[in-house]
Design a protein around this motif. Structure first.
Motif, PDB file in Angstrom:
ATOM      1  N   MET A   1       0.743  -1.033  -0.030  1.00  0.00           N
ATOM      2  CA  MET A   1      -0.099   0.160   0.072  1.00  0.00           C
ATOM      3  C   MET A   1       0.835   1.237   0.046  1.00  0.00           C
ATOM      4  O   MET A   1       0.269   2.172  -0.290  1.00  0.00           O
ATOM      5  CB  MET A   1      -0.904  -0.131   1.184  1.00  0.00           C
ATOM      6  N   LYS A   2       2.194   1.128   0.334  1.00  0.00           N
ATOM      7  CA  LYS A   2       2.924   2.377   0.219  1.00  0.00           C
ATOM      8  C   LYS A   2       3.048   3.112  -1.286  1.00  0.00           C
ATOM      9  O   LYS A   2       3.329   4.249  -1.016  1.00  0.00           O
ATOM     10  CB  LYS A   2       4.203   1.799   0.637  1.00  0.00           C
ATOM     11  N   ASN A   3       2.699   2.291  -2.242  1.00  0.00           N
ATOM     12  CA  ASN A   3       2.899   2.913  -3.392  1.00  0.00           C
ATOM     13  C   ASN A   3       1.572   3.708  -3.922  1.00  0.00           C
ATOM     14  O   ASN A   3       1.503   4.159  -5.092  1.00  0.00           O
ATOM     15  CB  ASN A   3       3.321   1.919  -4.445  1.00  0.00           C
ATOM     16  N   GLN A   4       0.584   3.341  -3.370  1.00  0.00           N
ATOM     17  CA  GLN A   4      -0.887   3.907  -3.370  1.00  0.00           C
ATOM     18  C   GLN A   4      -0.828   5.448  -3.293  1.00  0.00           C
ATOM     19  O   GLN A   4      -0.133   5.994  -2.498  1.00  0.00           O
ATOM     20  CB  GLN A   4      -1.813   3.443  -2.383  1.00  0.00           C
ATOM     21  N   VAL A   5      -1.350   6.089  -4.469  1.00  0.00           N
ATOM     22  CA  VAL A   5      -1.512   7.297  -4.650  1.00  0.00           C
ATOM     23  C   VAL A   5      -2.919   7.732  -4.509  1.00  0.00           C
ATOM     24  O   VAL A   5      -3.941   7.165  -5.237  1.00  0.00           O
ATOM     25  CB  VAL A   5      -1.110   7.753  -5.893  1.00  0.00           C
ATOM     26  N   PHE A   6      -3.134   8.529  -3.458  1.00  0.00           N
ATOM     27  CA  PHE A   6      -4.588   8.942  -3.230  1.00  0.00           C
ATOM     28  C   PHE A   6      -4.606  10.388  -3.771  1.00  0.00           C
ATOM     29  O   PHE A   6      -3.985  11.340  -3.868  1.00  0.00           O
ATOM     30  CB  PHE A   6      -5.027   9.030  -2.012  1.00  0.00           C
ATOM     31  N   SER A   7      -5.974  10.766  -4.070  1.00  0.00           N
ATOM     32  CA  SER A   7      -6.449  12.050  -4.546  1.00  0.00           C
ATOM     33  C   SER A   7      -6.443  12.793  -3.529  1.00  0.00           C
ATOM     34  O   SER A   7      -6.306  12.499  -2.265  1.00  0.00           O
ATOM     35  CB  SER A   7      -7.916  12.277  -5.171  1.00  0.00           C
ATOM     36  N   PRO A   8      -6.024  14.451  -3.857  1.00  0.00           N
ATOM     37  CA  PRO A   8      -5.628  15.265  -2.699  1.00  0.00           C
ATOM     38  C   PRO A   8      -7.144  15.398  -1.799  1.00  0.00           C
ATOM     39  O   PRO A   8      -6.852  15.458  -0.616  1.00  0.00           O
ATOM     40  CB  PRO A   8      -5.977  16.592  -3.494  1.00  0.00           C
ATOM     41  N   GLU A   9      -8.345  14.968  -2.215  1.00  0.00           N
ATOM     42  CA  GLU A   9      -9.420  14.992  -1.458  1.00  0.00           C
ATOM     43  C   GLU A   9      -9.565  13.894  -0.481  1.00  0.00           C
ATOM     44  O   GLU A   9      -9.816  14.063   0.828  1.00  0.00           O
ATOM     45  CB  GLU A   9     -10.789  15.157  -2.312  1.00  0.00           C
ATOM     46  N   LEU A  10      -9.005  12.822  -0.951  1.00  0.00           N
ATOM     47  CA  LEU A  10      -9.024  11.598  -0.027  1.00  0.00           C
ATOM     48  C   LEU A  10      -8.048  11.772   0.789  1.00  0.00           C
ATOM     49  O   LEU A  10      -8.272  11.372   2.220  1.00  0.00           O
ATOM     50  CB  LEU A  10      -9.079  10.482  -0.913  1.00  0.00           C
ATOM     51  N   THR A  11      -6.964  12.250   0.620  1.00  0.00           N
ATOM     52  CA  THR A  11      -5.836  12.589   1.474  1.00  0.00           C
ATOM     53  C   THR A  11      -6.159  13.413   2.613  1.00  0.00           C
ATOM     54  O   THR A  11      -5.981  13.116   3.781  1.00  0.00           O
ATOM     55  CB  THR A  11      -4.513  13.009   0.707  1.00  0.00           C
ATOM     56  N   SER A  12      -6.943  14.485   2.137  1.00  0.00           N
ATOM     57  CA  SER A  12      -7.475  15.333   3.238  1.00  0.00           C
ATOM     58  C   SER A  12      -8.455  14.978   4.093  1.00  0.00           C
ATOM     59  O   SER A  12      -8.261  15.212   5.548  1.00  0.00           O
ATOM     60  CB  SER A  12      -7.937  16.480   2.512  1.00  0.00           C
ATOM     61  N   ILE A  13      -9.216  14.044   3.688  1.00  0.00           N
ATOM     62  CA  ILE A  13     -10.230  13.472   4.597  1.00  0.00           C
ATOM     63  C   ILE A  13      -9.618  12.370   5.366  1.00  0.00           C
ATOM     64  O   ILE A  13     -10.100  12.436   6.765  1.00  0.00           O
ATOM     65  CB  ILE A  13     -11.319  12.450   3.781  1.00  0.00           C
ATOM     66  N   LEU A  14      -8.484  11.720   4.964  1.00  0.00           N
ATOM     67  CA  LEU A  14      -8.045  10.692   5.705  1.00  0.00           C
ATOM     68  C   LEU A  14      -7.070  11.374   6.776  1.00  0.00           C
ATOM     69  O   LEU A  14      -7.092  10.897   8.083  1.00  0.00           O
ATOM     70  CB  LEU A  14      -7.074   9.705   5.102  1.00  0.00           C
ATOM     71  N   HIS A  15      -6.366  12.226   6.635  1.00  0.00           N
ATOM     72  CA  HIS A  15      -5.572  13.282   7.765  1.00  0.00           C
ATOM     73  C   HIS A  15      -6.729  13.663   8.577  1.00  0.00           C
ATOM     74  O   HIS A  15      -6.316  13.710   9.706  1.00  0.00           O
ATOM     75  CB  HIS A  15      -4.684  13.943   6.977  1.00  0.00           C
ATOM     76  N   GLY A  16      -7.674  14.410   7.963  1.00  0.00           N
ATOM     77  CA  GLY A  16      -8.551  14.795   8.971  1.00  0.00           C
ATOM     78  C   GLY A  16      -9.257  13.839   9.833  1.00  0.00           C
ATOM     79  O   GLY A  16      -9.514  14.467  11.194  1.00  0.00           O
ATOM     80  N   ALA A  17      -9.551  12.756   9.516  1.00  0.00           N
ATOM     81  CA  ALA A  17     -10.027  11.547  10.354  1.00  0.00           C
ATOM     82  C   ALA A  17      -9.101  11.592  11.533  1.00  0.00           C
ATOM     83  O   ALA A  17      -9.455  10.993  12.513  1.00  0.00           O
ATOM     84  CB  ALA A  17     -10.450  10.576   9.459  1.00  0.00           C
ATOM     85  N   CYS A  18      -7.743  11.226  10.869  1.00  0.00           N
ATOM     86  CA  CYS A  18      -6.892  11.191  12.321  1.00  0.00           C
ATOM     87  C   CYS A  18      -6.931  12.168  13.209  1.00  0.00           C
ATOM     88  O   CYS A  18      -6.642  11.947  14.555  1.00  0.00           O
ATOM     89  CB  CYS A  18      -5.450  10.900  11.452  1.00  0.00           C
ATOM     90  N   GLY A  19      -6.916  13.332  12.678  1.00  0.00           N
ATOM     91  CA  GLY A  19      -7.031  14.465  13.703  1.00  0.00           C
ATOM     92  C   GLY A  19      -8.292  14.651  14.447  1.00  0.00           C
ATOM     93  O   GLY A  19      -8.279  14.962  15.677  1.00  0.00           O
ATOM     94  N   GLN A  20      -9.550  13.966  13.720  1.00  0.00           N
ATOM     95  CA  GLN A  20     -10.398  14.015  14.524  1.00  0.00           C
ATOM     96  C   GLN A  20     -10.627  13.076  15.753  1.00  0.00           C
ATOM     97  O   GLN A  20     -10.976  13.144  16.934  1.00  0.00           O
ATOM     98  CB  GLN A  20     -11.905  13.564  13.583  1.00  0.00           C
ATOM     99  N   ALA A  21     -10.043  11.712  15.499  1.00  0.00           N
ATOM    100  CA  ALA A  21      -9.700  10.638  16.413  1.00  0.00           C
ATOM    101  C   ALA A  21      -9.006  11.283  17.474  1.00  0.00           C
ATOM    102  O   ALA A  21      -9.229  11.008  18.563  1.00  0.00           O
ATOM    103  CB  ALA A  21      -9.348   9.561  15.726  1.00  0.00           C
ATOM    104  N   ARG A  22      -7.812  11.921  17.295  1.00  0.00           N
ATOM    105  CA  ARG A  22      -6.891  12.552  18.241  1.00  0.00           C
ATOM    106  C   ARG A  22      -7.841  13.629  19.046  1.00  0.00           C
ATOM    107  O   ARG A  22      -7.616  13.456  20.350  1.00  0.00           O
ATOM    108  CB  ARG A  22      -5.810  13.454  17.456  1.00  0.00           C
ATOM    109  N   GLN A  23      -8.429  14.616  18.418  1.00  0.00           N
ATOM    110  CA  GLN A  23      -9.336  15.233  19.214  1.00  0.00           C
ATOM    111  C   GLN A  23     -10.267  14.719  20.252  1.00  0.00           C
ATOM    112  O   GLN A  23     -10.531  15.306  21.313  1.00  0.00           O
ATOM    113  CB  GLN A  23      -9.909  16.240  18.482  1.00  0.00           C
ATOM    114  N   LEU A  24     -10.832  13.682  19.909  1.00  0.00           N
ATOM    115  CA  LEU A  24     -11.726  12.903  20.622  1.00  0.00           C
ATOM    116  C   LEU A  24     -10.854  11.893  21.535  1.00  0.00           C
ATOM    117  O   LEU A  24     -11.760  11.368  22.537  1.00  0.00           O
ATOM    118  CB  LEU A  24     -12.530  12.201  19.880  1.00  0.00           C
TER     119      LEU A  24
END
Length: 80
Positions: A1-24
Motif C-alpha cells: 500500500m506504500k505505492n498507493q496514490v490517493f487524490s488530494p481530497e481523499l488524503t485530506s479526509i484521511l488526515h482529517g479523520a486522524c485529527g478528529q480521532a486525536r481530538q476525541l
C-alpha cells in the motif's frame, strides 16, 4: 500500500479523520471519524450530500461523544 496514490481530497479526509480521532482522544480511526472529517471539509461533494441530508459536524460530534465518550488520549497510529 506504500505505492498507493490517493487524490488530494481523499488524503485530506484521511488526515482529517486522524485529527478528529486525536481530538476525541480515540486510539483508532473509524468510520465515525471519516464522517466527521467529511463534514468538516465543507467543499467536498460528500460533505454537500451529508449537509443536504441534514447532517452537521457539531451534532454528529455530540452524538458520537454521547455514544462512545471521549477516549483515553492514546496516540492514533497513522499508516498513510
Amino acid at each position: 500500500m506504500k505505492n498507493q496514490v490517493f487524490s488530494p481530497e481523499l488524503t485530506s479526509i484521511l488526515h482529517g479523520a486522524c485529527g478528529q480521532a486525536r481530538q476525541l482522544g480515540h486510539s483508532y480511526v473509524g468510520t465515525e471519524h471519516l464522517v466527521l472529517s467529511m463534514l468538516h471539509e465543507s467543499g467536498l461533494p460528500a460533505s454537500r450530500v451529508l449537509g443536504w441530508l441534514g447532517w452537521r459536524e457539531g451534532s454528529f460530534r455530540s452524538l458520537l461523544l454521547a455514544d462512545r465518550g471521549a477516549g483515553s488520549g492514546r496516540r492514533v497510529a497513522v499508516l498513510l
